[in-house]
Design a protein around this motif. Structure first.
Motif, PDB file in Angstrom:
ATOM      1  N   UNK A  30       8.307  -5.516   3.346  1.00 53.88           N
ATOM      2  CA  UNK A  30       8.398  -6.063   1.988  1.00 53.88           C
ATOM      3  C   UNK A  30       9.724  -5.681   1.337  1.00 53.88           C
ATOM      4  N   UNK A  31      10.098  -4.410   1.472  1.00 53.10           N
ATOM      5  CA  UNK A  31      11.345  -3.948   0.863  1.00 53.10           C
ATOM      6  C   UNK A  31      12.561  -4.587   1.520  1.00 53.10           C
ATOM      7  N   UNK A  32      12.555  -4.666   2.838  1.00 48.47           N
ATOM      8  CA  UNK A  32      13.696  -5.262   3.542  1.00 48.47           C
ATOM      9  C   UNK A  32      13.852  -6.734   3.191  1.00 48.47           C
ATOM     10  N   UNK A  33      12.729  -7.429   3.015  1.00 50.57           N
ATOM     11  CA  UNK A  33      12.796  -8.843   2.632  1.00 50.57           C
ATOM     12  C   UNK A  33      13.357  -8.997   1.222  1.00 50.57           C
ATOM     13  N   UNK A  34      12.894  -8.168   0.304  1.00 54.27           N
ATOM     14  CA  UNK A  34      13.388  -8.261  -1.076  1.00 54.27           C
ATOM     15  C   UNK A  34      14.874  -7.927  -1.157  1.00 54.27           C
ATOM     16  N   UNK A  56      10.396   1.706  -6.294  1.00 58.88           N
ATOM     17  CA  UNK A  56      10.198   0.974  -7.548  1.00 58.88           C
ATOM     18  C   UNK A  56      11.453   1.014  -8.409  1.00 58.88           C
ATOM     19  N   UNK A  57      12.053   2.200  -8.514  1.00 57.60           N
ATOM     20  CA  UNK A  57      13.271   2.339  -9.320  1.00 57.60           C
ATOM     21  C   UNK A  57      14.400   1.486  -8.745  1.00 57.60           C
ATOM     22  N   UNK A  58      14.558   1.544  -7.419  1.00 58.63           N
ATOM     23  CA  UNK A  58      15.604   0.742  -6.795  1.00 58.63           C
ATOM     24  C   UNK A  58      15.344  -0.744  -6.918  1.00 58.63           C
ATOM     25  N   UNK A  59      14.094  -1.160  -6.695  1.00 51.10           N
ATOM     26  CA  UNK A  59      13.760  -2.574  -6.797  1.00 51.10           C
ATOM     27  C   UNK A  59      13.948  -3.109  -8.201  1.00 51.10           C
ATOM     28  N   UNK A  60      13.548  -2.318  -9.197  1.00 45.86           N
ATOM     29  CA  UNK A  60      13.708  -2.747 -10.592  1.00 45.86           C
ATOM     30  C   UNK A  60      15.173  -2.936 -10.942  1.00 45.86           C
ATOM     31  N   UNK A  61      16.007  -2.005 -10.511  1.00 42.69           N
ATOM     32  CA  UNK A  61      17.441  -2.111 -10.804  1.00 42.69           C
ATOM     33  C   UNK A  61      18.078  -3.248 -10.020  1.00 42.69           C
ATOM     34  N   UNK A  62      17.606  -3.473  -8.792  1.00 42.41           N
ATOM     35  CA  UNK A  62      18.152  -4.562  -7.992  1.00 42.41           C
ATOM     36  C   UNK A  62      17.851  -5.912  -8.627  1.00 42.41           C
ATOM     37  N   UNK A  63      16.629  -6.092  -9.113  1.00 42.93           N
ATOM     38  CA  UNK A  63      16.271  -7.339  -9.777  1.00 42.93           C
ATOM     39  C   UNK A  63      17.070  -7.525 -11.062  1.00 42.93           C
ATOM     40  N   UNK A  64      17.283  -6.433 -11.784  1.00 42.91           N
ATOM     41  CA  UNK A  64      18.074  -6.506 -13.011  1.00 42.91           C
ATOM     42  C   UNK A  64      19.522  -6.875 -12.712  1.00 42.91           C
ATOM     43  N   UNK A  65      20.071  -6.323 -11.632  1.00 37.44           N
ATOM     44  CA  UNK A  65      21.444  -6.644 -11.230  1.00 37.44           C
ATOM     45  C   UNK A  65      21.550  -8.115 -10.863  1.00 37.44           C
ATOM     46  N   UNK A  66      20.521  -8.661 -10.225  1.00 42.44           N
ATOM     47  CA  UNK A  66      20.530 -10.075  -9.886  1.00 42.44           C
ATOM     48  C   UNK A  66      20.520 -10.958 -11.116  1.00 42.44           C
TER      49      UNK A  66
END
Length: 267
Positions: free
Chosen positions: A193-197, A252-262
């Motif tokens: 899931x993480x690698x796909x996101x 979660x912290x990394x995913x949240x920031x990654x989505x925000x960067x996008x």
């Protein structure tokens, strides 16, 4: 936010053609499973070493794609080894590291409730015959490159019409099922899931390949220490829960920031 995977692309005749859809992903998985099974039979019959898994895996994962993806443009789109904004680098790293940690924690917890299967035991015992450097090259880096090209490249691009979340979950589910071993499926799904996101948000396979190789390397090194110490179960159940929670928090912290960067880089 730009979404590079799965957009309509021109074919060699100049007409617009969409990338293959979800049905193509299932076709690729079925072909890969059959070819891997045949490869395993050949390896067993000829008495080849585990090193032979890599060339057979390459044929199984990349060969059928020649029937699905046609032309240079579709291949480049399905296998995006491109650069990505530096603003997404550290959130992607945090997401991958956290998910790897959580996946390891899930595997640790499973060891208290599920006995090691014959396939896992055979693989572990077979790996013991190779020096660590060979194991890292053949069974950490090699599979990481091939599986990321297949699952986070071609398969994920086929699921693009379903949208970000369903596409990532679907590709991760196929990734887990492909491993066949019940004791591997939950940890593999978490990592997938993480690698796909990460691939979806960065538009590049590099973070997923490096993260996958790092995760595989950790597993191999852990097996080395476990065999040296004679330990059958790593740590305690409480330690496994701690690793899961800590890894999930980082992810979660990394995913949240990654989505925000996008969103910040989007139109």
């Amino acid at each position: 936010m730009t979404e590079p995977l799965g957009e309509p692309v021109p074919n060699l005749t100049g007409n617009s053609r969409s990338s293959p859809g979800p049905g193509a992903a299932l076709f690729l998985l079925a072909c890969a499973a059959v070819l891997m099974a045949l490869g395993g039979y050949v390896i067993f019959r000829l008495g080849l070493g585990l090193w032979a898994v890599i060339p057979f895996q390459a044929v199984a994962l990349l060969g059928p794609a020649l029937l699905v993806f046609s032309g240079k443009v579709q291949w480049k789109q399905a296998v995006p080894f491109s650069s990505f904004p530096t603003a997404k680098a550290w959130p992607a790293l945090l997401l991958v590291l956290g998910s790897s940690m959580a996946a390891i924690g899930v595997a640790m917890a499973e060891s208290f409730f599920m006995a090691e299967g014959p396939a896992q035991r055979g693989l572990r015992e077979g790996l013991a015959h190779y020096p660590l450097a060979a194991r890292l090259a053949l069974f950490a880096l090699g599979p990481a490159i091939l599986e990321e090209i297949f699952f986070r490249g071609m398969v994920l691009s086929c699921f693009k019409p379903w949208g970000r979340w369903l596409a990532c979950l679907s590709s991760a589910l196929l990734f887990a099922v492909f491993h066949l071993n019940p004791e591997q499926m939950a940890p593999v799904f978490v990592l997938g899931c993480a690698l796909a996101l990460v691939t979806w948000e960065t538009g590049s396979l590099w973070p997923a390949v490096l993260g996958h190789a790092f995760h595989n390397s950790l597993i191999l090194i852990a097996l080395d220490f476990g065999q040296a110490g004679g330990a059958s179960r790593p740590g305690s159940l409480a330690a496994a829960v701690f690793v899961i929670v800590a890894g999930a928090g980082l992810a979660f912290a990394g995913g949240k920031r990654l989505l925000a960067a996008g969103q910040e880089k989007g139109p």
